[in-house]
Design a protein around this motif. Sequence first.
Motif, short mmCIF file in Angstrom:
data_model
loop_
_atom_site.label_atom_id
_atom_site.label_comp_id
_atom_site.label_asym_id
_atom_site.label_seq_id
_atom_site.Cartn_x
_atom_site.Cartn_y
_atom_site.Cartn_z
N ILE A 103 0.81 -1.23 0.00
CA ILE A 103 0.00 0.00 0.00
C ILE A 103 0.84 1.28 0.00
O ILE A 103 0.31 2.36 -0.29
CB ILE A 103 -0.96 0.03 1.20
CG1 ILE A 103 -0.19 -0.06 2.52
CG2 ILE A 103 -2.02 -1.07 1.08
CD1 ILE A 103 -1.04 0.17 3.77
N LEU A 104 2.14 1.17 0.31
CA LEU A 104 2.98 2.35 0.47
C LEU A 104 4.22 2.30 -0.42
O LEU A 104 4.73 1.23 -0.73
CB LEU A 104 3.42 2.51 1.93
CG LEU A 104 2.32 2.64 2.98
CD1 LEU A 104 2.94 2.68 4.37
CD2 LEU A 104 1.46 3.87 2.74
N THR A 105 4.69 3.51 -0.78
CA THR A 105 5.90 3.66 -1.57
C THR A 105 6.77 4.74 -0.94
O THR A 105 6.26 5.78 -0.50
CB THR A 105 5.57 4.07 -3.01
OG1 THR A 105 4.75 3.08 -3.60
CG2 THR A 105 6.83 4.23 -3.85
N ALA A 160 9.74 10.68 1.77
CA ALA A 160 8.33 10.80 2.14
C ALA A 160 7.63 9.47 1.95
O ALA A 160 8.05 8.62 1.15
CB ALA A 160 7.65 11.87 1.29
N ILE A 161 6.55 9.29 2.70
CA ILE A 161 5.68 8.13 2.55
C ILE A 161 4.58 8.49 1.56
O ILE A 161 3.91 9.52 1.72
CB ILE A 161 5.04 7.74 3.90
CG1 ILE A 161 6.11 7.44 4.94
CG2 ILE A 161 4.11 6.54 3.72
CD1 ILE A 161 5.55 7.24 6.35
N TYR A 162 4.41 7.65 0.54
CA TYR A 162 3.35 7.85 -0.44
C TYR A 162 2.38 6.67 -0.40
O TYR A 162 2.80 5.51 -0.26
CB TYR A 162 3.92 7.95 -1.85
CG TYR A 162 4.63 9.24 -2.15
CD1 TYR A 162 3.96 10.31 -2.74
CD2 TYR A 162 5.98 9.40 -1.84
CE1 TYR A 162 4.62 11.50 -3.02
CE2 TYR A 162 6.65 10.59 -2.12
CZ TYR A 162 5.95 11.63 -2.70
OH TYR A 162 6.60 12.81 -2.98
N ASP A 205 -0.44 11.93 -3.54
CA ASP A 205 -0.48 10.71 -2.73
C ASP A 205 0.48 10.77 -1.54
O ASP A 205 0.70 9.76 -0.87
CB ASP A 205 -0.11 9.49 -3.60
CG ASP A 205 -1.07 9.30 -4.76
OD1 ASP A 205 -2.29 9.39 -4.55
OD2 ASP A 205 -0.58 9.07 -5.89
N GLU A 206 1.04 11.94 -1.28
CA GLU A 206 2.05 12.05 -0.22
C GLU A 206 1.39 12.11 1.15
O GLU A 206 0.55 12.97 1.40
CB GLU A 206 2.93 13.29 -0.44
CG GLU A 206 4.09 13.37 0.52
CD GLU A 206 5.07 14.48 0.19
OE1 GLU A 206 5.85 14.85 1.09
OE2 GLU A 206 5.06 14.97 -0.97
#
Length: 256
Positions: free
Chosen positions: A144-146, A159-161, A180-181
Amino acid sequence: MASHLSTYIPSLPSNLRSMDTRTASLATIGTLTALTSAYIVRDYNQWVSFGSGGTHPTPSGYWRMTKLRWRAYWSGDDMRDPAPLFNVDGPQFLRGDLPQRKGNRPQILARTMPQRQKPEALTPTVKDRLHAIPAKYCNEHPDILTLDLSKTEGRSTDAIYAKPDLPGRHPSAKDKILGDEIAHVHPAENSLHVWLSGPDAKMVVEKGWGERFPLSAMGMCHPSLVMVYAPKSTEDVDVIEEIVKAGVGYLTGVQI
């Protein structure tokens, strides 16, 4: 006696008096110009050193941020007032009530962008754990995260996206600037920006853990982006991790 003596003392010619007045005026203008120039140079260098808030660190970028700073100042809006968040949409992802943050709120640097606090010393343990947060959650939840460089901070920090188009994402978690950040940590003074739901953002501000984002207050981006203050202890980092996880839940629909 004095008035009698004055008849024997010649007065200065009018052109000399005018020259003295002009000289004094020019000296005053010169002093004010020098002081103003010194302030601008110092303020510009400080603006660049603390991160330019995603704006190019150039004189034109500084001028743009200065105009926003004036606008924020004249609005009189208190970023520590949670009242504007009372009607902001979104579910609550924070698990229970946050504890009240101990101590006074930090001093905020006198500018709108970037939104930063006055640096406070952190132990290496606290600092390392804080700055590991983006990679930690992205590595633990790759479905779910990038992890990527922060677009809102000019790609100056991680940063978490949220992955795009996740089916559980709340309909109100949309913004053309934030995209999406979800969250990032500021290297210069260890505060964070986190995008939360309205109820969660309100709780963060009410409990003293952060304050509203000036551009959100101006209607330029989502109203529940908040600045979270730098931690002072590992217990503070525990709370900050819960806040970040709440942001992940809002933008992904997945409670982690």
